[in-house]
Design an enzyme around this catalytic site. Structure first.
Site, PDB file in Angstrom:
ATOM      1  N   ARG A 181     -36.901 -32.841  52.336  1.00  0.00           N
ATOM      2  CA  ARG A 181     -37.426 -34.099  51.800  1.00  0.00           C
ATOM      3  C   ARG A 181     -38.920 -34.004  51.570  1.00  0.00           C
ATOM      4  O   ARG A 181     -39.645 -33.474  52.400  1.00  0.00           O
ATOM      5  CB  ARG A 181     -37.132 -35.249  52.770  1.00  0.00           C
ATOM      6  CG  ARG A 181     -35.642 -35.431  52.997  1.00  0.00           C
ATOM      7  CD  ARG A 181     -35.329 -36.624  53.875  1.00  0.00           C
ATOM      8  NE  ARG A 181     -33.895 -36.687  54.091  1.00  0.00           N
ATOM      9  CZ  ARG A 181     -33.278 -37.607  54.831  1.00  0.00           C
ATOM     10  NH1 ARG A 181     -34.008 -38.544  55.441  1.00  0.00           N
ATOM     11  NH2 ARG A 181     -31.980 -37.601  54.964  1.00  0.00           N
ATOM     12  N   ARG A 208     -41.134 -35.923  61.631  1.00  0.00           N
ATOM     13  CA  ARG A 208     -41.031 -36.029  60.173  1.00  0.00           C
ATOM     14  C   ARG A 208     -41.385 -34.689  59.530  1.00  0.00           C
ATOM     15  O   ARG A 208     -42.546 -34.342  59.398  1.00  0.00           O
ATOM     16  CB  ARG A 208     -41.969 -37.135  59.667  1.00  0.00           C
ATOM     17  CG  ARG A 208     -41.689 -37.614  58.253  1.00  0.00           C
ATOM     18  CD  ARG A 208     -42.579 -38.774  57.868  1.00  0.00           C
ATOM     19  NE  ARG A 208     -42.321 -39.959  58.665  1.00  0.00           N
ATOM     20  CZ  ARG A 208     -41.396 -40.875  58.387  1.00  0.00           C
ATOM     21  NH1 ARG A 208     -40.666 -40.753  57.316  1.00  0.00           N
ATOM     22  NH2 ARG A 208     -41.226 -41.913  59.183  1.00  0.00           N
ATOM     23  N   GLU A 262     -35.269 -43.571  65.275  1.00  0.00           N
ATOM     24  CA  GLU A 262     -33.992 -43.369  64.586  1.00  0.00           C
ATOM     25  C   GLU A 262     -33.550 -41.913  64.709  1.00  0.00           C
ATOM     26  O   GLU A 262     -34.311 -40.993  64.446  1.00  0.00           O
ATOM     27  CB  GLU A 262     -34.172 -43.729  63.104  1.00  0.00           C
ATOM     28  CG  GLU A 262     -32.935 -43.463  62.275  1.00  0.00           C
ATOM     29  CD  GLU A 262     -33.197 -43.656  60.783  1.00  0.00           C
ATOM     30  OE1 GLU A 262     -34.133 -44.392  60.419  1.00  0.00           O
ATOM     31  OE2 GLU A 262     -32.452 -43.060  59.986  1.00  0.00           O
ATOM     32  N   SER A 294     -28.163 -42.620  61.164  1.00  0.00           N
ATOM     33  CA  SER A 294     -28.013 -43.785  60.311  1.00  0.00           C
ATOM     34  C   SER A 294     -26.604 -43.713  59.759  1.00  0.00           C
ATOM     35  O   SER A 294     -26.239 -42.727  59.124  1.00  0.00           O
ATOM     36  CB  SER A 294     -29.047 -43.699  59.185  1.00  0.00           C
ATOM     37  OG  SER A 294     -29.123 -44.904  58.481  1.00  0.00           O
ATOM     38  N   ARG A 354     -34.613 -34.139  65.845  1.00  0.00           N
ATOM     39  CA  ARG A 354     -34.969 -35.301  66.662  1.00  0.00           C
ATOM     40  C   ARG A 354     -34.206 -35.316  67.984  1.00  0.00           C
ATOM     41  O   ARG A 354     -34.688 -35.865  68.977  1.00  0.00           O
ATOM     42  CB  ARG A 354     -34.725 -36.594  65.877  1.00  0.00           C
ATOM     43  CG  ARG A 354     -35.738 -36.768  64.743  1.00  0.00           C
ATOM     44  CD  ARG A 354     -35.680 -38.135  64.095  1.00  0.00           C
ATOM     45  NE  ARG A 354     -36.680 -38.242  63.032  1.00  0.00           N
ATOM     46  CZ  ARG A 354     -36.900 -39.340  62.310  1.00  0.00           C
ATOM     47  NH1 ARG A 354     -36.178 -40.429  62.526  1.00  0.00           N
ATOM     48  NH2 ARG A 354     -37.833 -39.351  61.376  1.00  0.00           N
TER      49      ARG A 354
END
Length: 423
Positions: free
Chosen positions: A260, A275, A347, A350, A389
């Site tokens: 990303r 991130r 998070e 999801s 994560r």
RNA sequence: GGAGAGAUGGCCGAGUAGGUCGAAGGCGCUCGCCUGCUAAGCGAGUAUACUGGGAAACCGGUAUCGAGGGUUCGAAUCCCUCUCUCUCCGCCA
């Protein structure tokens, strides 16, 4: 993608439901395009019907000199058709682009809200661990243990790339295998290893294109993209197919790296693994009957939660409000894991139901039985889990005063029996 | 990278001096008949999308023979571009 006919027949409803997401819809533009499109279509098609009929008559006449006037007439008709079709092509393109940029309608059960702040906590599992010392963030632990090398990651590539080393690399691999084994074994998903580069059609099928190209890494000179999530290749497995009702639900799990650009997140989460431009994820994807999709979403969410329970990590489940759900989703739950080093929930998964939004874009249908009409399936997916994560959570939650980190029992077999990462 | 072959309906497979081809035939599948069961046999049916009409059942139109353009009154059939698959050679993890 929403059904054009549905929009046409439910203009007000569509408008108010989309407004709750904070996105408007240009209804006037839609109405005009839709009307013009159908006018052109009818005009062109009736001329085609005429041409077909006359051509058929011409074919039955042996001596073509007798029908020269008809042929000349049809030449003109063909010209007219051509110009109508040219205009129609333009309108169609606009119409399609419009439809492809309208987000999904939230499920009626989703709370109306403006932003993240309006999300609703559904439940919590476990307890925050207590420390007799000040818990450190994972980047300090990772660096001092020599298992995460942020500087060299940046040297090799740039910001937001990290080098894993030794027990760190092993731990990442262990987590991937642990998650895949759990989902394929206990939860009954089929394992998939898809391409990590996909074409434009796949990106359009799941909703990343045409609107979110800025978030994607594109292969120079080709309409190929690095996948931002396994959702893309795995959902597109059945693009353009008609599935058998008896085969549903189809449940896939896949490990992939994800790429990303993180455009627009400058200055956010600049330290550590949170991130990254490249991270690992184990994804869960389902294709279901429309009637079953919400119970399947609950099950999928439970499957993702199970990973954290087995690892003994405290988390909470949050239901996203209308203002916070993604473009393609009708309903989304986030799982947020507790990170003591940063004293916050982050998070880690999801889980969404897209209903028929992706299925319509990607042409994924099913037939309940031989005689039934094809219907769109519902597609669902969720992280099960974001691996980087998860590693962050392990380091921060299982850290000891001496800087070492305990490995939870569930993971030890995947670490060759290792119980602790120390210096 | 070089040379060649091919892409037709759920599957197999016809169809190239352009018209009667949404497309023969076979298989599969569905319904019915028949045979005391099974098998065989007989008959009928068996794509999708958009669009018009209708409350609906349904009826009409258009498009689709890998994709997109072109030629023509008319294209699965002719021309161009692209994609994919296969075979051989080279190279390579």
């Amino acid at each position: 993608m929403l059904d054009a006919r549905f929009i046409r027949e439910n203009l007000e409803l569509v408008e108010s439901r989309l407004k709750s997401r904070g996105t408007g819809i240009e209804l006037d533009g839609f109405r005009q395009l839709d009307t013009r499109r159908r006018e052109l279509m009818q005009e062109s098609e009736s001329l085609k019907a005429l041409r077909n009929k006359v051509s058929d008559e011409i074919s039955k006449v042996k001596d073509k000199s007798l029908v020269q006037d008809r042929i000349a007439e049809m030449r003109d008709v063909s010209q007219k058709i051509k110009s109508l079709d040219d205009e129609l092509r333009g309108i169609d393109e606009e119409f399609d682009t419009f439809l492809l940029t309208v987000p999904n309608i939230p499920h009626h059960s989703v709370h109306v809200g403006a932003s993240e702040a309006d999300n609703v906590e559904i439940r919590k599992w476990g307890e925050k661990p207590e420390f007799a010392f000040e818990p450190k963030p994972h980047w300090e632990l990772g660096e001092s243990l020599g298992i995460l090398d942020f500087e060299r990651g940046a040297k090799l590539t740039g910001a937001r790339f990290t080098l894993y080393r030794g027990a760190g690399a092993r731990l990442e691999r262990a987590l991937i295998n642990f998650m895949l084994d759990l989902h394929t074994g206990t939860h009954g998903y089929q394992e998939i290893l898809p391409p990590f580069i996909v074409n434009k059609e796949s990106m359009t099928g799941t909703g990343q294109l045409p609107k979110f190209e800025d978030d994607l890494f594109r292969i120079d000179g080709l309409d190929y993209f690095l996948i931002p999530t396994a959702e893309v290749p795995v959902t597109n497995i059945h693009r353009g197919e008609i599935l058998k009702g008896a085969d549903l639900p189809i449940c896939y799990t896949a490990y992939t790296p994800c790429f990303r650009k993180e455009a627009g997140s400058y200055g956010k989460d600049t330290r550590g693994l949170i991130r990254q431009h490249q991270f690992n994820k184990v994804e869960l994807v389902k294709f279901t009957r429309p009637a079953d999709s919400y119970s399947e979403l609950d099950a999928l969410l439970g499957n993702a939660e199970e990973v954290l329970r087995r690892l003994g990590l405290h988390y909470r489940v949050v239901e996203l409000c209308t203002g916070d759900i993604g473009f393609s989703a009708a309903k989304t739950y986030d799982i947020e894991v507790w990170l003591p080093g940063q004293a916050t929930y982050r998070e880690i998964s999801s889980c969404s139901n897209f209903e028929d939004f992706q299925a319509r874009r990607a042409g994924i249908r099913f037939r309940e039985d031989e005689k039934a009409k094809p219907e769109f399936v519902h597609t669902l997916n969720g992280s099960g889990l974001a691996v980087g994560r998860t590693l962050v959570a392990l380091l921060e939650n299982y850290q000891q005063e001496d800087g070492s980190v305990l490995i939870p029992a569930a993971l030890q077999p995947y670490m060759g029996g290792m119980e602790r990462v120390g210096k």
